[in-house]
Design a protein around this motif. Sequence first.
Motif, PDB file in Angstrom:
ATOM      1  N   SER A 144       0.867  -1.250  -0.092  1.00  0.00           N
ATOM      2  CA  SER A 144      -0.118  -0.138   0.057  1.00  0.00           C
ATOM      3  C   SER A 144       0.928   1.329   0.116  1.00  0.00           C
ATOM      4  O   SER A 144       0.356   2.519  -0.231  1.00  0.00           O
ATOM      5  CB  SER A 144      -0.903  -0.215   1.161  1.00  0.00           C
ATOM      6  OG  SER A 144      -0.152  -0.200   2.349  1.00  0.00           O
ATOM      7  N   THR A 175       3.502   0.915  -4.234  1.00  0.00           N
ATOM      8  CA  THR A 175       2.931   1.019  -5.239  1.00  0.00           C
ATOM      9  C   THR A 175       1.377   1.464  -5.399  1.00  0.00           C
ATOM     10  O   THR A 175       0.821   1.468  -4.388  1.00  0.00           O
ATOM     11  CB  THR A 175       2.954  -0.454  -5.896  1.00  0.00           C
ATOM     12  OG1 THR A 175       2.189  -0.503  -7.191  1.00  0.00           O
ATOM     13  CG2 THR A 175       2.170  -1.421  -5.359  1.00  0.00           C
ATOM     14  N   SER A 176       0.999   1.897  -6.615  1.00  0.00           N
ATOM     15  CA  SER A 176      -0.472   2.287  -6.727  1.00  0.00           C
ATOM     16  C   SER A 176      -1.308   1.221  -7.190  1.00  0.00           C
ATOM     17  O   SER A 176      -2.469   1.136  -7.233  1.00  0.00           O
ATOM     18  CB  SER A 176      -0.595   3.411  -7.918  1.00  0.00           C
ATOM     19  OG  SER A 176      -0.068   2.804  -9.227  1.00  0.00           O
ATOM     20  N   LEU A 177      -0.692  -0.019  -7.328  1.00  0.00           N
ATOM     21  CA  LEU A 177      -1.454  -1.367  -7.660  1.00  0.00           C
ATOM     22  C   LEU A 177      -2.376  -1.530  -6.403  1.00  0.00           C
ATOM     23  O   LEU A 177      -1.937  -1.417  -5.278  1.00  0.00           O
ATOM     24  CB  LEU A 177      -0.610  -2.394  -7.959  1.00  0.00           C
ATOM     25  CG  LEU A 177       0.064  -2.546  -9.166  1.00  0.00           C
ATOM     26  CD1 LEU A 177       1.195  -3.544  -9.390  1.00  0.00           C
ATOM     27  CD2 LEU A 177      -0.901  -2.293 -10.556  1.00  0.00           C
ATOM     28  N   GLU A 178      -3.536  -2.288  -6.638  1.00  0.00           N
ATOM     29  CA  GLU A 178      -4.435  -2.746  -5.508  1.00  0.00           C
ATOM     30  C   GLU A 178      -4.215  -4.452  -5.274  1.00  0.00           C
ATOM     31  O   GLU A 178      -4.201  -4.810  -6.400  1.00  0.00           O
ATOM     32  CB  GLU A 178      -5.921  -2.333  -5.689  1.00  0.00           C
ATOM     33  CG  GLU A 178      -6.110  -0.663  -5.719  1.00  0.00           C
ATOM     34  CD  GLU A 178      -7.709  -0.723  -5.970  1.00  0.00           C
ATOM     35  OE1 GLU A 178      -8.154  -0.208  -4.995  1.00  0.00           O
ATOM     36  OE2 GLU A 178      -8.156  -1.047  -7.229  1.00  0.00           O
ATOM     37  N   ASP A 179      -4.384  -5.031  -4.248  1.00  0.00           N
ATOM     38  CA  ASP A 179      -4.784  -6.278  -4.102  1.00  0.00           C
ATOM     39  C   ASP A 179      -5.923  -6.552  -4.855  1.00  0.00           C
ATOM     40  O   ASP A 179      -7.019  -6.199  -4.967  1.00  0.00           O
ATOM     41  CB  ASP A 179      -5.216  -6.717  -2.736  1.00  0.00           C
ATOM     42  CG  ASP A 179      -3.734  -6.800  -1.814  1.00  0.00           C
ATOM     43  OD1 ASP A 179      -2.781  -6.151  -2.204  1.00  0.00           O
ATOM     44  OD2 ASP A 179      -3.821  -6.950  -0.803  1.00  0.00           O
ATOM     45  N   ARG A 180      -5.513  -7.518  -5.823  1.00  0.00           N
ATOM     46  CA  ARG A 180      -6.579  -8.240  -6.907  1.00  0.00           C
ATOM     47  C   ARG A 180      -6.628  -9.879  -7.002  1.00  0.00           C
ATOM     48  O   ARG A 180      -5.259 -10.237  -7.026  1.00  0.00           O
ATOM     49  CB  ARG A 180      -6.288  -7.730  -8.151  1.00  0.00           C
ATOM     50  CG  ARG A 180      -7.346  -7.824  -9.192  1.00  0.00           C
ATOM     51  CD  ARG A 180      -6.999  -7.305 -10.588  1.00  0.00           C
ATOM     52  NE  ARG A 180      -7.829  -7.423 -11.500  1.00  0.00           N
ATOM     53  CZ  ARG A 180      -7.847  -8.522 -12.360  1.00  0.00           C
ATOM     54  NH1 ARG A 180      -6.751  -9.449 -12.203  1.00  0.00           N
ATOM     55  NH2 ARG A 180      -8.861  -8.853 -13.356  1.00  0.00           N
ATOM     56  N   ILE A 212     -16.192  -1.631  -4.384  1.00  0.00           N
ATOM     57  CA  ILE A 212     -14.896  -1.643  -3.833  1.00  0.00           C
ATOM     58  C   ILE A 212     -14.132  -2.792  -3.968  1.00  0.00           C
ATOM     59  O   ILE A 212     -14.676  -3.799  -4.068  1.00  0.00           O
ATOM     60  CB  ILE A 212     -14.916  -0.946  -2.317  1.00  0.00           C
ATOM     61  CG1 ILE A 212     -15.688  -1.916  -1.586  1.00  0.00           C
ATOM     62  CG2 ILE A 212     -15.547   0.399  -2.439  1.00  0.00           C
ATOM     63  CD1 ILE A 212     -15.618  -1.929   0.058  1.00  0.00           C
ATOM     64  N   ARG A 213     -12.819  -2.599  -3.759  1.00  0.00           N
ATOM     65  CA  ARG A 213     -11.850  -3.898  -3.654  1.00  0.00           C
ATOM     66  C   ARG A 213     -11.829  -4.389  -2.258  1.00  0.00           C
ATOM     67  O   ARG A 213     -11.984  -3.423  -1.114  1.00  0.00           O
ATOM     68  CB  ARG A 213     -10.552  -3.491  -4.057  1.00  0.00           C
ATOM     69  CG  ARG A 213     -10.356  -3.529  -5.518  1.00  0.00           C
ATOM     70  CD  ARG A 213     -10.380  -4.697  -6.402  1.00  0.00           C
ATOM     71  NE  ARG A 213     -10.136  -4.753  -7.843  1.00  0.00           N
ATOM     72  CZ  ARG A 213     -10.231  -5.578  -8.720  1.00  0.00           C
ATOM     73  NH1 ARG A 213     -10.497  -6.738  -8.346  1.00  0.00           N
ATOM     74  NH2 ARG A 213     -10.199  -5.482 -10.007  1.00  0.00           N
ATOM     75  N   THR A 214     -11.957  -5.650  -2.078  1.00  0.00           N
ATOM     76  CA  THR A 214     -11.931  -6.401  -0.843  1.00  0.00           C
ATOM     77  C   THR A 214     -10.692  -7.154  -0.413  1.00  0.00           C
ATOM     78  O   THR A 214     -10.022  -7.392  -1.517  1.00  0.00           O
ATOM     79  CB  THR A 214     -13.231  -6.997  -0.482  1.00  0.00           C
ATOM     80  OG1 THR A 214     -13.221  -8.147  -1.280  1.00  0.00           O
ATOM     81  CG2 THR A 214     -14.448  -6.456  -0.758  1.00  0.00           C
ATOM     82  N   ARG A 215     -10.516  -7.368   0.837  1.00  0.00           N
ATOM     83  CA  ARG A 215      -9.192  -8.297   1.080  1.00  0.00           C
ATOM     84  C   ARG A 215      -9.845  -9.549   1.400  1.00  0.00           C
ATOM     85  O   ARG A 215      -8.999 -10.635   1.659  1.00  0.00           O
ATOM     86  CB  ARG A 215      -8.617  -7.674   2.028  1.00  0.00           C
ATOM     87  CG  ARG A 215      -7.676  -6.368   1.619  1.00  0.00           C
ATOM     88  CD  ARG A 215      -6.713  -6.051   2.879  1.00  0.00           C
ATOM     89  NE  ARG A 215      -5.803  -5.016   2.641  1.00  0.00           N
ATOM     90  CZ  ARG A 215      -4.675  -5.487   1.967  1.00  0.00           C
ATOM     91  NH1 ARG A 215      -4.177  -6.330   1.688  1.00  0.00           N
ATOM     92  NH2 ARG A 215      -4.042  -4.260   1.597  1.00  0.00           N
TER      93      ARG A 215
END
Length: 783
Positions: free
Chosen positions: A710, A713-718, A760-763
């Motif tokens: 977090s 990088t600007s990448l998100e968990d995907r 939204i992206r979730t974990r």
Amino acid sequence: MIEILIVIENHDRTIHDYDPRLVMLLYASMRVLLLVLFFYAADFAFCATAQIVIPRISHRIGLDDFEEMRPRASLLGKMAVIEDFVQSTPSDGAPASQKTIVYVAYDDTNLYVIFVCFDSNPERIAASISRREGFSEDEDWVEFYLDTFNDQRRAYCFSTNALGVQWDSRYSETSGSADSQGGHQASFDALWRSEGKLTGQGYIVSMTVPFKSIRFPSEDSHTWRILFGRSIARSNEYSAWPHMSRSIQGYLTQSSLLTGLKNISSGKSLQLIPYTTFRSFRLLQRETDPPGFLTDRSDAAAGLDAKFVLKDSNVFDLAVNPDFSQVESDEPQVTVNQRFEVFFREKRPFFLENAQYFETPLNLVFTRRMADPQLGGRFTGKQGPYTLGFLYTNDEAPGKIVPESSPLFDSKANFAVVRLTRDFLSQSSIGLLFTSRNFEGEDNYVLGSDFRFRLGDHWQATGQAVRSWNDPLDGSKEPGAAYLAQLKRAGRKFELTATYEDISPEFRTHAGFIPRLDFRETEVNTHYYFRPEGEVLIAWGPELTLLESWDYDGTRLDSIAAPGIFFELKKRTNLRLEYFDFHQRLRPIDFPVLQDNVDFSTPAWRLEFQTSYWKWATLEMVYEAGKDINFVPPSGQIPFRADRTFFSTGMVLRPLRRLQLRNNYFFTALRAEDSTIFNDHIVSIRANYQFTRAFSLRVILQYETTIASSVLTSLEDRRNLNADVLFTYLLNPWTALYVGYNGNRQNLSLIEENGLPHVIRTRGAMLNDANQFFLKFSYLFRL
């Protein structure tokens, strides 16, 4: 007759505006090219001397006529017989290790080719029952090339494995991009018959090709060219008749003349292929305002593909309300931390057929840009030395991605492509290409010329010059230019490819695939292989890649020096080790957050390994380690250098004759000192079970996960899981029934904030964001 190549000049710049080093390089290149042209001028007239006179018979021939690995008595003396195959690999020029006999004849409607393949170890023959065009290079197979225009440039290729599973293509030695000059266009599909059978002495294959399925000149008497080949997987052996030497560039210049064909015609035929589809789907629309699900949706459609054959060699294809969806899924690729657009191959049948007619050294016709056409038409034909191709589609996609309130909603983009080539001398040609895309006042046009010169047995020169005109909606004009020149040498030991590419900052092609602008680049790839051809080691030798690129202001961009070494072993086992001395320069124009140009040194090394040691399995592995650039830093931060690790493995398993498993795994990791920037994993499992030659079940499971920092990088968990199930009943490439299901899950959640839905992206849990059940049926009517 003198052929004149029209070069489109860039009138916006004079020679004094270019980097003096570049001018000297181009001047030296021209001198070398003129010297090569002069030195090899005498080789233009090369032609094969072998010849077959094919007899005409009065009845059909099939596998049943060749019991006990020989023709029945009534056929003796009534077919042409070809023997004495010669190796191309591993021992170029040596007699084939296993005996092959080919029998050839024709009647009023068909060409008959029967391969009788003896084998001293028949239990080691590798063969499987797979989908059409689904058998592997690591099986035993036979093929023949048929050059029906006798121009030594293009040919049909018909091939089967030892059990008669079909694979066909259009082969070209004069078209293709700079990266893949010439080669096979496997998207070509013909209606022909094949059978194959294993025996105690080897195997037999029968191929029957109707004249209606191929194109040739309208003449009373025909002279074609033909070449026969056989591959034996366990010994890396490919043998051919006539001898196809790897020291000579091209296949068709080494083919045999085929004479004796009289009073045959493919006729003026008509193919009608109606289709119908039905699908029921559920889809999360993230781009709409507000986002939400399309649920319990179903639709049905019907359409027609038509093919008109005019005077044997010209074809007009029309698709009315066509189904341009692809049944086959894309191959898995790593898309994270990529600076430029990733290339995905076209898989839709309408665009694949006769695609070679539109290929040029620069990739200016990339049909995946035509995402959702409503109507398609194509004309392809050859008259004497001239080849013509025309393609038109109207694309509904641009009018579907805008809101309904937009004036562009439901508008269509119109694509048009025109391609003309003229052949001359021996495997040389010049051509013109025009492409256009028009969308509600936003117009893009590209016009260019290209050439290919064959310079004797080893060398060829290729080039292209194009000009683009882009008229965006704001009314500004943006003319641009692009150039490519390439010199290639092919040989059994020494090969060399030297390429110069020049893409101006203003160049645009809305119909092509040019992922980078504003650069001039020179690249040299070469290798020299020693060939001991021993019991284990077949060949080995050094390899070298050199690359330099600059922008139009003369600023150096990339520099690569990549030495390597390659080993080829028996049982299709290869090993390659490379080191990359890679220097990159990023500019504020590339990343606005940069205040000035920044240089990066990103050395790395790469190990590749491939083997088909077992006849039931093929294994591939790649390992890379070194430095790379984090192109996706946190918002507002500049890219920075990091440690990169990449590993991939692929395995094709054939545990049963009817079952094929393809498994792939890709792992990419980027680290900064002791902290992980991201880890990316892709796992793909593809299973195909062939119940019969026509009926199959295919299952694809693909899982991809990106675990990202977090703060780095600007990448998100995907996380993404996709499942694909497809039942296929395929009588021929056009008569088929498909029944399938596709489902997708992602780490997404649809929530409400202030009474409005948000995605939204979730974990944690994964959401079923899409699923689809579909059915498609098509049928060929041949009139």
